[in-house]
Design a protein around this motif. Structure first.
Motif, mmCIF file in Angstrom:
data_model
loop_
_atom_site.group_PDB
_atom_site.id
_atom_site.type_symbol
_atom_site.label_atom_id
_atom_site.label_comp_id
_atom_site.label_asym_id
_atom_site.label_seq_id
_atom_site.Cartn_x
_atom_site.Cartn_y
_atom_site.Cartn_z
ATOM 1 N N GLU A 120 70.888 -36.974 119.036
ATOM 2 C CA GLU A 120 69.663 -36.989 119.629
ATOM 3 C C GLU A 120 69.191 -35.413 119.635
ATOM 4 O O GLU A 120 69.720 -34.630 120.092
ATOM 5 C CB GLU A 120 69.580 -37.652 120.955
ATOM 6 N N GLY A 165 65.515 -33.589 121.741
ATOM 7 C CA GLY A 165 64.288 -33.903 122.411
ATOM 8 C C GLY A 165 63.164 -33.129 121.693
ATOM 9 O O GLY A 165 62.840 -32.551 120.815
ATOM 10 N N ALA A 166 61.946 -33.733 122.115
ATOM 11 C CA ALA A 166 60.699 -33.403 121.665
ATOM 12 C C ALA A 166 60.446 -31.864 121.731
ATOM 13 O O ALA A 166 60.814 -31.157 122.744
ATOM 14 C CB ALA A 166 59.509 -34.036 122.334
ATOM 15 N N ARG A 201 61.914 -29.658 120.125
ATOM 16 C CA ARG A 201 63.164 -28.792 119.784
ATOM 17 C C ARG A 201 63.487 -28.576 118.086
ATOM 18 O O ARG A 201 62.771 -29.511 117.368
ATOM 19 C CB ARG A 201 64.518 -29.516 120.224
ATOM 20 N N GLY A 250 61.831 -41.626 115.328
ATOM 21 C CA GLY A 250 61.245 -40.509 115.873
ATOM 22 C C GLY A 250 60.416 -39.971 114.713
ATOM 23 O O GLY A 250 60.083 -40.418 113.980
ATOM 24 N N ASP A 303 60.826 -37.160 120.827
ATOM 25 C CA ASP A 303 62.318 -37.515 120.945
ATOM 26 C C ASP A 303 62.806 -38.036 119.619
ATOM 27 O O ASP A 303 62.247 -38.899 119.019
ATOM 28 C CB ASP A 303 62.599 -38.332 122.066
ATOM 29 N N GLU A 343 66.330 -39.366 116.826
ATOM 30 C CA GLU A 343 67.641 -39.459 116.456
ATOM 31 C C GLU A 343 67.814 -39.202 115.011
ATOM 32 O O GLU A 343 66.762 -39.698 114.194
ATOM 33 C CB GLU A 343 67.865 -41.191 116.820
#
Length: 115
Positions: A36, A38-39, A41, A59, A99, A101
């Motif tokens: 995963e 995060g938004a 990144r 995502g 976000d 995966e």
């Protein structure tokens, strides 16, 4: 970062993984996890030369070159069946728009499994 084992059905949604022999697909699944991010990144940067192959599971990713938005890839789309920016050095920076995966596979391992 949370990671969990991958289901064979997920691997089969990607190209060329969908063409792997059953035993090679099982071997790959044992070495692959869903990761995963995060938004906002960064998944990888323009110019990177690491031998890793990235596939988007869930995502949306923005692809940027020289800080300009070149395009986006949304999981489940036809574009997402292929690896993200597979050429080396990387021509794009991939940033999580939301976000996401993803899976990452050692490119040398993938080459061995495909042959």
């Amino acid at each position: 970062m949370d990671d969990r084992p991958i289901d064979l059905a997920i691997l089969k949604t990607f190209s060329p993984l969908d063409g792997l022999k059953a035993e090679n697909l099982h071997a790959l699944a044992r070495k692959t996890q869903i990761l995963e991010l995060g938004a906002g990144r960064v998944l990888f940067k323009q110019g990177d030369t690491d031998k890793r192959t990235f596939y988007l599971v869930a995502g949306k990713v923005e692809l940027r070159a020289d800080d300009k938005l070149i395009g986006t890839v949304r999981a489940g789309s036809p574009e997402a069946r292929a690896a993200l920016a597979p050429g080396l050095p990387r021509k794009f920076t991939a940033r999580a728009a939301i976000d996401l995966e993803y899976i990452v596979i050692d490119s040398d391992l993938l080459d061995v499994l495909l042959t």
